[in-house]
Design a protein around this motif. Sequence first.
Motif, short mmCIF file in Angstrom:
data_model
loop_
_atom_site.label_atom_id
_atom_site.label_comp_id
_atom_site.label_asym_id
_atom_site.label_seq_id
_atom_site.Cartn_x
_atom_site.Cartn_y
_atom_site.Cartn_z
N ARG A 1 0.82 -1.21 0.00
CA ARG A 1 0.00 0.00 0.00
C ARG A 1 0.86 1.26 0.00
O ARG A 1 0.51 2.26 -0.65
CB ARG A 1 -0.93 -0.01 1.21
CG ARG A 1 -2.01 -1.07 1.15
CD ARG A 1 -3.11 -0.80 2.17
NE ARG A 1 -2.62 -0.79 3.53
CZ ARG A 1 -2.53 -1.85 4.32
NH1 ARG A 1 -2.92 -3.04 3.84
NH2 ARG A 1 -2.08 -1.76 5.54
N LYS B 1 2.17 1.61 -3.54
CA LYS B 1 1.06 1.94 -4.44
C LYS B 1 0.67 3.41 -4.30
O LYS B 1 0.40 4.10 -5.29
CB LYS B 1 -0.15 1.05 -4.17
CG LYS B 1 -1.26 1.22 -5.22
CD LYS B 1 -2.39 0.26 -4.99
CE LYS B 1 -3.38 0.29 -6.15
NZ LYS B 1 -3.87 1.65 -6.45
N ARG B 2 0.65 3.90 -3.05
CA ARG B 2 0.31 5.30 -2.83
C ARG B 2 1.36 6.20 -3.50
O ARG B 2 1.03 7.19 -4.15
CB ARG B 2 0.24 5.59 -1.34
CG ARG B 2 -0.37 6.95 -1.01
CD ARG B 2 -0.40 7.19 0.49
NE ARG B 2 -1.08 6.11 1.19
CZ ARG B 2 -0.49 5.33 2.08
NH1 ARG B 2 0.77 5.51 2.38
NH2 ARG B 2 -1.17 4.38 2.69
N LYS B 3 2.62 5.82 -3.35
CA LYS B 3 3.68 6.60 -3.97
C LYS B 3 3.60 6.53 -5.48
O LYS B 3 3.78 7.54 -6.17
CB LYS B 3 5.04 6.08 -3.49
CG LYS B 3 6.21 6.99 -3.83
CD LYS B 3 7.47 6.55 -3.11
CE LYS B 3 8.59 7.55 -3.33
NZ LYS B 3 9.82 7.17 -2.58
N LYS C 1 2.82 15.89 -0.93
CA LYS C 1 2.83 14.43 -1.00
C LYS C 1 4.22 13.82 -0.85
O LYS C 1 4.38 12.75 -0.28
CB LYS C 1 2.19 13.96 -2.31
CG LYS C 1 0.70 14.30 -2.40
CD LYS C 1 0.09 13.76 -3.67
CE LYS C 1 -1.42 14.06 -3.73
NZ LYS C 1 -2.03 13.53 -4.96
N PRO D 1 -8.14 11.86 -7.68
CA PRO D 1 -8.95 10.75 -7.14
C PRO D 1 -10.42 10.88 -7.50
O PRO D 1 -11.09 9.89 -7.78
CB PRO D 1 -8.72 10.86 -5.63
CG PRO D 1 -7.40 11.53 -5.49
CD PRO D 1 -7.31 12.49 -6.63
N ASP E 1 0.84 5.98 -7.27
CA ASP E 1 -0.32 6.75 -7.71
C ASP E 1 -0.01 8.25 -7.72
O ASP E 1 -0.41 8.97 -8.65
CB ASP E 1 -1.52 6.48 -6.80
CG ASP E 1 -2.05 5.06 -6.96
OD1 ASP E 1 -1.72 4.42 -7.98
OD2 ASP E 1 -2.79 4.59 -6.07
N ASN E 2 0.70 8.71 -6.70
CA ASN E 2 1.09 10.11 -6.68
C ASN E 2 2.05 10.43 -7.83
O ASN E 2 2.01 11.52 -8.40
CB ASN E 2 1.77 10.46 -5.34
CG ASN E 2 0.79 10.40 -4.18
OD1 ASN E 2 -0.42 10.55 -4.37
ND2 ASN E 2 1.30 10.19 -2.98
#
Length: 852
Positions: free
Chosen positions: A384, A387-389, A568, A717, A391-392
């Motif tokens: 996760r 994935k967050r990184k 971010k 998002p 997506d950013n």
Amino acid sequence: MKIPIKAILLIVFSTVLATSCSRKKDNFVSRNYHAVTAEFNALYNGYLALEEGRNTLNESYADNYWEVLPIERMQIQEDVVLPRQSKNENFNRAEEKAVKAIQKHSINIEGKEKNPQIDEAYLLLGKARYFDQRFVPALAAFNNILNKYPTSDKINQVKIWREKANIRLENNQVAIKKLKRLLADEELDDQDLADATSILAQAYLNTKSVDSAITQLNIAANATKNNDERGRYRFIQGQLYNQLGYKDSANIAFDKVIELNRKTPRIYMISAHIEKVKNFDYENGNKQALLEHLTALEENRENRPFLDKIYHQIAEYHLKTESDSLAVNFYNKSLRTNSQDKLLRAKNYQTLGDMNFDTSKYEIAGHYYDSTMTNLVLNSKPYRIIKRKRDNLEDVIYYENIAHVNDSVLQLVNFMETERLEYFESFVEALKVKAEEDEKRAEAAERNTGLATVNNTIGGQASNRGIPNQASLFYFYNPTAVAYGKNEFIKIWGDRTLEDNWRWSNKTASNSGNNASDVNIVDLASDEERFDPQYYISKIPSDEKVIDSISKDRNFAYYQLGLIYKEKFKEYNLAKSKFQNLLNSHPEERLIVPSKYNLYKIYELLGENDEASIAKNEIITKYPESRYAAILNNPDLANLKDEQSPERVYEKLFALHENQEYATVISECETYINAFDGDPIVPKFELLKATAIGRLFGYDAYKKAINYVAVTFANTPEGQQAEKMETEVLPKMASTDFVEETDDASTNFKVVYKFENTEIDAIQAFQKTLDTVLENIIYYDLKTSVDVYNPNTKLVVIHGLKSGQVAKTFNQLLTKEDNRKITEPYFAISSANYQIVQIHKNLDTYLNIYNN
């Protein structure tokens, strides 16, 4: 005829032997016959099967050296096994042999077992069940020995195995108590002592008592006769010392593993070397000696199976000594070993991704993060985080591309005619060189095609692959030509997915910097145009509106990049450069103050106090009416949600939406979308507005509004959520066909009263009266609600009816007195059809079909 005397004697002897070996007789012959038969037949074969099963378990088990190893190598499987089924056929066979020994060779006379091998059979039975991960039946077998054979010579082993089963059943405290009692009361043999203390250490680890576990492991390592076990226990000791932060003690434990050398599995020795390297003090240690040690490990032929780990550690060394190019080389070497360690591969990919990110190579970093995720457990915490990184990073790549392309276009716009001509003459020359190289490759591919044809034809006949002779000339039967074609396609179009309209300009290549706009200008030009500089010059925009639009897109990309790097990624220097570039590019008024305020915050974070003071004073003096000036004048407001902040405004509008005040929400959203233009919260307002439009005006209006959000804010998002709604949810809502209304047990019905939207007071009074009346109906649990239908109509709805017939004759449930209170006309409708009516606003159509 005479019967030979030998035959008679043989028959007599066999008869005597058979009768004397009965399991019902307690005599010397019977006891020893069944003991020997059980030991050297059933039990021997059973233990062979057990050992074979254990070897299979060990071979299939892969230790995770990134975490503290378990004491025992056994992978617990979560698969459900039905009774009389086994996860391993070897353990099933061992259990069968143990049962056979008990059933055929047990001599139980007056409640006492006379065969000394039966306790061994029960021990084999318990072990087979234990390794087959049926711990409750295994515990039953061990307890049976303790209850029936208390004087067995195996009693201490049985107690140890019982506590192993208890630990697997998470009865750790019970196991600790009984193992401590065993160690205190009994004088155990060396191997039994090692087994008892090692399993006690596991119980301590399970209860987070690390110090106690280390002590027990030390005893186990000294007592065991098995060097494999000794190496494992010492290595775990070192891991536990590292966990506690005692690096010197950890290194001593790892040295003891290394001293065992070939006496223990080599993986323990290599891992011990690597753990010692991880503990190295880079500030005070001898770095050259460390590098020589790592190089020696790499060059040792016996270490070839472990080069993935060694290369990774060498890469870590070079990364910490700031030799980035060497670090990249060794990370890639580690990856090329095709390591089976997924976590190692993930760490290699992640580090390479971070290194590319730090040098602003975002697209390459994104690919490395993609590879990282494929080697992590889906939805795990590390997954996760990456994935967050990733997506950013998608937003970074998107806006960086916009900024880069638009900067290039604006640079060409500002060139003089001579500069443009010089630039594109150089560009055309490069195209010509590339075209010549492509032509040479095509000629080489054609020659290879002829060679492949000859090779595929033997003696004038087609090869035995079943392809006709003519087919050998077919493009797709020539691997060289196919490979060349693939490379050319990827070079022009990028790595595109197989889907409709793949050539559309909004489908950018995932692995290439090219996109469809490049193709339209270069690859779709005629041969004469492709090498004519004036062709490209003519494509430079000259319309002021177009140039202004390009400039605005570029400036907005700068603003978004500044926010992303600041909020971010915490990359404050990168964020500062983007905001400064934006302010130097004559941005629109709406972006100036937010950019200056963000620069002020960045200056503070970087400790650049003079620049922060200048930025603060400029905002206060030049933009005194802005909310940023108000925050700077009153710092306490920065920590509060003032009434005019975007977040607070959104919360208020969301509350209005929950209260079904859709018209107000739509109007207010439009106002604040303009007011907060450029703020990251704008997509949230747009999505809220689209939802309110759908609730008030129905499916068609909602579809149009949600499409606008999906297209306009594709990289947010909210835009992604809107796209998901458009592709997955809207098709399910598209049907306007009503379902058949039957009195099915699963069908709910509603009673609906229709009011004009202007009759607000009348609606409230009617609902209050209706709630009072419904309290008198004791057979149903009925509730009411007021639902907005469209801008002109509201519906008062009664919920909780299970029968269409009862809903249609609802007034018959009321008393005469209550009927006088409720005089409004109503209609009945099933819950499914009510949902369709609200989605598509087709109430009149429903009433015409179902004339209530």
